[in-house]
Design an enzyme around this catalytic site. Structure first.
Site, PDB file in Angstrom:
ATOM      1  N   ASP A  72       0.816  -1.208   0.000  1.00  0.00           N
ATOM      2  CA  ASP A  72       0.000   0.000   0.000  1.00  0.00           C
ATOM      3  C   ASP A  72       0.854   1.264   0.000  1.00  0.00           C
ATOM      4  O   ASP A  72       2.071   1.208   0.160  1.00  0.00           O
ATOM      5  CB  ASP A  72      -0.946   0.002   1.209  1.00  0.00           C
ATOM      6  CG  ASP A  72      -0.290  -0.533   2.480  1.00  0.00           C
ATOM      7  OD1 ASP A  72       0.924  -0.303   2.658  1.00  0.00           O
ATOM      8  OD2 ASP A  72      -0.971  -1.164   3.300  1.00  0.00           O
ATOM      9  N   ASP A 141      -7.957  -3.756  14.430  1.00  0.00           N
ATOM     10  CA  ASP A 141      -9.290  -4.149  13.964  1.00  0.00           C
ATOM     11  C   ASP A 141      -9.232  -5.265  12.927  1.00  0.00           C
ATOM     12  O   ASP A 141     -10.224  -5.568  12.267  1.00  0.00           O
ATOM     13  CB  ASP A 141     -10.044  -2.943  13.393  1.00  0.00           C
ATOM     14  CG  ASP A 141      -9.329  -2.300  12.199  1.00  0.00           C
ATOM     15  OD1 ASP A 141      -8.271  -2.825  11.787  1.00  0.00           O
ATOM     16  OD2 ASP A 141      -9.822  -1.278  11.695  1.00  0.00           O
ATOM     17  N   HIS A 143      -7.529  -5.425  10.119  1.00  0.00           N
ATOM     18  CA  HIS A 143      -7.353  -5.107   8.697  1.00  0.00           C
ATOM     19  C   HIS A 143      -5.980  -5.559   8.219  1.00  0.00           C
ATOM     20  O   HIS A 143      -5.004  -5.502   8.955  1.00  0.00           O
ATOM     21  CB  HIS A 143      -7.582  -3.617   8.414  1.00  0.00           C
ATOM     22  CG  HIS A 143      -6.504  -2.705   8.901  1.00  0.00           C
ATOM     23  ND1 HIS A 143      -6.623  -1.937  10.028  1.00  0.00           N
ATOM     24  CD2 HIS A 143      -5.279  -2.412   8.395  1.00  0.00           C
ATOM     25  CE1 HIS A 143      -5.532  -1.212  10.196  1.00  0.00           C
ATOM     26  NE2 HIS A 143      -4.696  -1.491   9.218  1.00  0.00           N
ATOM     27  N   GLU A 148      -9.858  -2.229   5.225  1.00  0.00           N
ATOM     28  CA  GLU A 148     -10.523  -1.935   6.482  1.00  0.00           C
ATOM     29  C   GLU A 148     -11.745  -2.836   6.681  1.00  0.00           C
ATOM     30  O   GLU A 148     -12.212  -3.481   5.736  1.00  0.00           O
ATOM     31  CB  GLU A 148     -10.958  -0.462   6.489  1.00  0.00           C
ATOM     32  CG  GLU A 148      -9.831   0.534   6.231  1.00  0.00           C
ATOM     33  CD  GLU A 148      -8.984   0.822   7.457  1.00  0.00           C
ATOM     34  OE1 GLU A 148      -8.867  -0.056   8.324  1.00  0.00           O
ATOM     35  OE2 GLU A 148      -8.436   1.932   7.552  1.00  0.00           O
TER      36      GLU A 148
END
Length: 263
Positions: A72, A141, A143, A148
């Site tokens: 990314d 979380d 991801h 996400e």
């Protein structure tokens, strides 16, 4: 899925680096048939990169016939910005190993056409023969890359808006100022990662414990994108003891038992 539980972050990092070296050696890459590696940023892989740099300098591994694709990059952050993932990768790995510059691939978050940039990235991965080993980390979380919660588990490389939780977590790299953190990023998709022949995820620290629990014990869900790893034919999670605090005792003991000769 394999779960490798190491005592601490340093041993986790060494195990992961040794595994990368082993896979490259086994592939015996050449200019005509290179080894293709997917790479992450963030705090989790820094120790592994340090071990890989050391091994390269000691002559234990060469990256001359390795092609890399990063997961990314932020949108709108200058490549030369110290917190861009271009800067991160050169600072922690690329500037210290014998990789050829033309073999490094990182998404361009400043491309004039971001959708075209993402599509071209997918084509470049395909042209390289696919990714042999994709390495990643996860957020609290769950991801993976910037996929996400709520991301499609078949998603491809695309533009993503970052959640408030991710912006807050990443603000530690921007003087704890959320206003400095880019709100969008380009990221490989969950499907892109799942297409890799192998996937290895690094998980360290108490803050990732719930995500690790969901990854190993939870149901496959787009709300915890790391859970897609359960469906991969050859996946490994390498974690430290601190990340295991929410695992069931039986789960913890099971993986410690079956991997006891690999620790």
């Amino acid at each position: 899925m394999r779960l490798i539980i190491e005592p601490d972050y340093d041993k986790l990092s060494k195990w992961a680096a040794d595994y990368v070296i082993e896979r490259i050696h086994k592939a015996a890459p050449t200019a005509e048939k290179p080894f293709v590696l997917g790479l992450p940023t963030g705090s989790s892989p820094i120790g592994m990169y340090r071990e890989l740099v050391k091994a390269c300098k000691e002559g234990c591994i060469s990256f001359r016939h390795v092609i890399t694709f990063n997961m990314d990059e932020y949108v709108g952050l200058a490549i030369e910005h110290p917190e861009s993932y271009h800067s991160f990768m050169h600072r922690h790995l690329f500037d210290h190993i014998d990789i050829l510059p033309q073999n490094i691939h990182i998404l361009n978050g400043n491309a004039p056409d971001l959708t075209a940039e993402c599509d071209a990235y997918e084509r470049a991965i395909e042209a390289a023969g696919g990714i042999d080993l994709f390495i990643g980390g996860i957020g609290p979380d769950g991801h993976i890359a910037f996929n996400e919660p709520g991301s499609s588990l078949t998603s491809r490389t695309r533009i993503k808006t970052l959640t408030t939780d991710t912006v807050l977590a990443n603000s530690r790299f921007f003087d704890n100022d959320t206003n400095q953190v880019p709100k969008r990023a380009l990221t490989v998709g969950v499907g892109t990662i799942m297409d890799a022949r192998e996937v290895m995820i690094l998980v360290n620290g108490h803050t990732k414990a719930r995500a690790l629990r969901e990854a190993v014990e939870g149901a496959v869900s787009q709300m915890w994108t790391i859970t897609a790893l359960q469906l991969h034919r050859q996946s490994i999670i390498v974690c430290d003891e601190a990340a295991c605090v929410e695992l069931k005792v039986g789960t913890y003991n099971y993986f410690k038992d079956i991997e006891r000769n690999n620790l």
